[in-house]
Write a protein that holds these residues in place. Structure first.
Motif, mmCIF file in Angstrom:
data_model
loop_
_atom_site.group_PDB
_atom_site.id
_atom_site.type_symbol
_atom_site.label_atom_id
_atom_site.label_comp_id
_atom_site.label_asym_id
_atom_site.label_seq_id
_atom_site.Cartn_x
_atom_site.Cartn_y
_atom_site.Cartn_z
ATOM 1 N N PRO A 28 0.892 -1.057 -0.092
ATOM 2 C CA PRO A 28 0.039 0.166 -0.062
ATOM 3 C C PRO A 28 0.927 1.114 0.179
ATOM 4 O O PRO A 28 0.773 1.914 1.123
ATOM 5 C CB PRO A 28 -0.850 -0.253 1.413
ATOM 6 N N ALA A 29 1.730 1.438 -1.080
ATOM 7 C CA ALA A 29 2.159 2.529 -1.133
ATOM 8 C C ALA A 29 1.982 3.421 -2.531
ATOM 9 O O ALA A 29 1.693 2.958 -3.684
ATOM 10 C CB ALA A 29 3.742 2.337 -1.569
ATOM 11 N N ALA A 30 2.071 4.763 -2.400
ATOM 12 C CA ALA A 30 1.432 5.773 -3.455
ATOM 13 C C ALA A 30 3.030 5.565 -4.530
ATOM 14 O O ALA A 30 4.098 5.761 -4.006
ATOM 15 C CB ALA A 30 1.485 7.122 -3.208
ATOM 16 N N PRO A 31 2.743 5.658 -5.770
ATOM 17 C CA PRO A 31 3.869 5.764 -6.566
ATOM 18 C C PRO A 31 4.700 7.166 -6.601
ATOM 19 O O PRO A 31 3.877 8.243 -6.202
ATOM 20 C CB PRO A 31 3.232 5.680 -8.131
ATOM 21 N N ALA A 32 5.902 7.102 -7.097
ATOM 22 C CA ALA A 32 6.598 8.659 -7.034
ATOM 23 C C ALA A 32 5.829 9.699 -7.847
ATOM 24 O O ALA A 32 5.453 9.153 -8.882
ATOM 25 C CB ALA A 32 7.705 8.368 -7.294
ATOM 26 N N ARG A 33 5.707 10.780 -7.625
ATOM 27 C CA ARG A 33 5.294 11.717 -8.343
ATOM 28 C C ARG A 33 6.322 12.292 -9.407
ATOM 29 O O ARG A 33 7.571 12.282 -8.907
ATOM 30 C CB ARG A 33 4.760 12.982 -7.877
ATOM 31 N N ARG A 34 6.112 12.199 -10.719
ATOM 32 C CA ARG A 34 7.183 12.698 -11.620
ATOM 33 C C ARG A 34 7.171 14.015 -11.756
ATOM 34 O O ARG A 34 6.461 14.718 -12.971
ATOM 35 C CB ARG A 34 7.061 11.821 -13.044
ATOM 36 N N ARG A 35 7.910 14.758 -11.159
ATOM 37 C CA ARG A 35 7.774 16.146 -10.719
ATOM 38 C C ARG A 35 8.661 17.332 -11.861
ATOM 39 O O ARG A 35 8.620 18.228 -12.142
ATOM 40 C CB ARG A 35 8.450 16.717 -9.407
ATOM 41 N N GLY A 36 9.466 16.357 -12.781
ATOM 42 C CA GLY A 36 10.217 17.069 -13.657
ATOM 43 C C GLY A 36 11.475 17.778 -13.115
ATOM 44 O O GLY A 36 11.789 17.539 -11.823
ATOM 45 N N ARG A 37 12.159 18.189 -13.979
ATOM 46 C CA ARG A 37 13.584 18.640 -13.689
ATOM 47 C C ARG A 37 13.793 20.217 -13.859
ATOM 48 O O ARG A 37 15.040 20.593 -13.793
ATOM 49 C CB ARG A 37 14.715 17.881 -14.192
ATOM 50 N N ALA A 38 12.841 20.977 -14.147
ATOM 51 C CA ALA A 38 13.194 22.264 -14.383
ATOM 52 C C ALA A 38 14.010 23.127 -13.259
ATOM 53 O O ALA A 38 13.199 22.804 -12.100
ATOM 54 C CB ALA A 38 11.770 22.910 -14.922
ATOM 55 N N ARG A 39 14.485 24.108 -13.579
ATOM 56 C CA ARG A 39 15.011 24.872 -12.380
ATOM 57 C C ARG A 39 14.870 26.278 -12.414
ATOM 58 O O ARG A 39 15.232 27.149 -11.894
ATOM 59 C CB ARG A 39 16.589 24.852 -12.588
ATOM 60 N N THR A 40 13.384 26.321 -12.836
ATOM 61 C CA THR A 40 12.804 27.737 -12.925
ATOM 62 C C THR A 40 12.606 28.321 -11.748
ATOM 63 O O THR A 40 12.575 29.561 -11.476
ATOM 64 C CB THR A 40 11.410 27.595 -13.868
ATOM 65 N N GLY A 41 12.341 27.584 -10.655
ATOM 66 C CA GLY A 41 12.278 28.341 -9.329
ATOM 67 C C GLY A 41 13.582 28.295 -8.418
ATOM 68 O O GLY A 41 13.467 29.208 -7.279
ATOM 69 N N ALA A 42 14.770 28.273 -9.166
ATOM 70 C CA ALA A 42 15.922 28.336 -8.383
ATOM 71 C C ALA A 42 16.304 29.676 -8.480
ATOM 72 O O ALA A 42 16.147 30.496 -9.412
ATOM 73 C CB ALA A 42 17.013 27.444 -9.071
ATOM 74 N N PRO A 43 16.930 30.116 -7.548
ATOM 75 C CA PRO A 43 17.435 31.734 -7.218
ATOM 76 C C PRO A 43 18.448 31.800 -8.552
ATOM 77 O O PRO A 43 19.208 30.888 -8.795
ATOM 78 C CB PRO A 43 17.927 32.014 -5.783
ATOM 79 N N THR A 44 18.418 32.949 -9.094
ATOM 80 C CA THR A 44 19.532 33.189 -9.999
ATOM 81 C C THR A 44 20.634 34.330 -9.489
ATOM 82 O O THR A 44 20.155 35.239 -8.605
ATOM 83 C CB THR A 44 18.822 34.073 -11.305
#
Length: 338
Positions: free
Chosen positions: A315-331
């Protein structure tokens, strides 16, 4: 022979010694950990006084229900039997081999000290498991030694820290374990659900004469499923004696009284090894109602019945495939010019 045990009778849990099939209780505040912290010599003196003062009406083993003989501080389980490794590797990838790295140093994993079971208990099959298995092992229990801190021990020092020995059944959900091992981290839920320790702890002095010149214990180990023998091996076939396992565990780390270190599965001491050698699930995996008994010379025997499976699937939920975009990373910004 005097052994250390825990038992319950009339709702009361007691720690004490078993002598000539009678359970000699210590005062109620005692726990096995108190004995490990006191050390082997002090415990043997206490055992002698307890036997000498044993009441005539002390209960027999038949009148009590044995509990697991300790609540481990930690549990390390090694893999030290070459024959076992040969068979189990064939189960995993169809190729029976012992890689060179196995010979270089003993390997272990940490298992769950909170799911330790006693002889006589029913062991439920964990969720998602359809290949339930047993593992025939002996475990060393550590105790305090004056002057030793439990870190970076030499083998001679480590040998002195071995308080006693007990039987270990490292129950395994082989199909769950196989999926987990593909992640290349190690077993988790495939080993997390149960380990049996018992029936008691035989103090190290009782088996000292069974050591050979290199420190190996020559004790016969036999597994039975529904009274049919599965296989027999000797504890002396470990690749390393227990003292070297304790010393290795202590390197750059710490071992303490109440720690448990398992030998790993003996040769022909589990079903998975036989599956690998036979190229098929023969003998069949354990099923509900099967009785598993492990017998170790000089220590005793433990027996458990296999219970029902909780769920067909984990009884485990599968991983969420969240992507790898770095748009939220500080610049990075250029420094302010003054």
């Amino acid at each position: 022979m005097v052994t250390i045990a825990r038992w319950t009778q009339d709702g009361s849990v007691r720690t004490g010694f078993v002598h000539q099939d009678r359970c000699l209780a210590l005062p109620e505040h005692y726990t096995p950990q108190d004995l490990f912290d006191a050390g082997l010599d002090a415990t043997l003196e206490l055992a002698a006084r307890t036997v000498a003062a044993a009441p005539a009406d002390a209960p027999t083993l038949e009148q009590v229900r044995l509990l697991a003989p300790l609540a481990p501080r930690t549990m390390r389980d090694f893999v030290t039997f070459e024959e076992h490794v040969e068979g189990v590797t064939a189960t995993i990838d169809g190729i029976s081999e012992v890689v060179e790295e196995w010979y270089e140093a003993p390997t272990f994993y940490f298992t769950n000290p909170h799911t330790v079971r006693a002889t006589g208990e029913t062991i439920p099959v964990p969720a998602g498991c359809h290949r339930m298995d047993l593992e025939t092992e002996v475990a060393a229990v550590l105790g305090a030694v004056d002057g030793l801190t439990g870190t970076d021990l030499e083998a001679g020092q480590a040998h002195r820290m071995i308080f006693g020995y007990t039987i270990l059944n490292d129950w395994s959900a082989r199909d769950v374990q196989a999926r987990e091992m593909k992640v290349r981290l190690g077993p988790c839920k495939g080993k997390d659900f149960a380990s049996t320790l018992g029936p008691w702890i035989v103090t190290a002095d009782e088996l000292e004469h069974r050591h050979d010149a290199e420190g190996f214990l020559d004790l016969a180990m036999t597994a039975y499923v529904n009274d049919e023998p599965l296989g027999t091996d000797s504890l002396a076939h470990m690749g390393w004696p227990f003292a070297e396992l304790v010393a290795y565990a202590s390197q750059d780390s710490l071992v303490v009284p109440g720690d448990v270190l398992g030998s790993g599965t003996s040769g022909r001491g589990c079903l998975a090894e036989l599956w690998g050698r036979n190229g098929a699930l023969q003998p069949s995996p354990l099923h509900e109602g099967d009785r598993v008994r492990l017998v170790v010379e000089g220590i005793g025997e433990i027996e458990n019945t296999v219970g029902a499976r909780r769920h067909d699937r984990i009884p485990a939920a599968p991983a969420r495939r969240r992507g790898r975009a770095r748009t939220g990373a500080p610049t990075a910004t250029a420094p302010t010019q003054l």
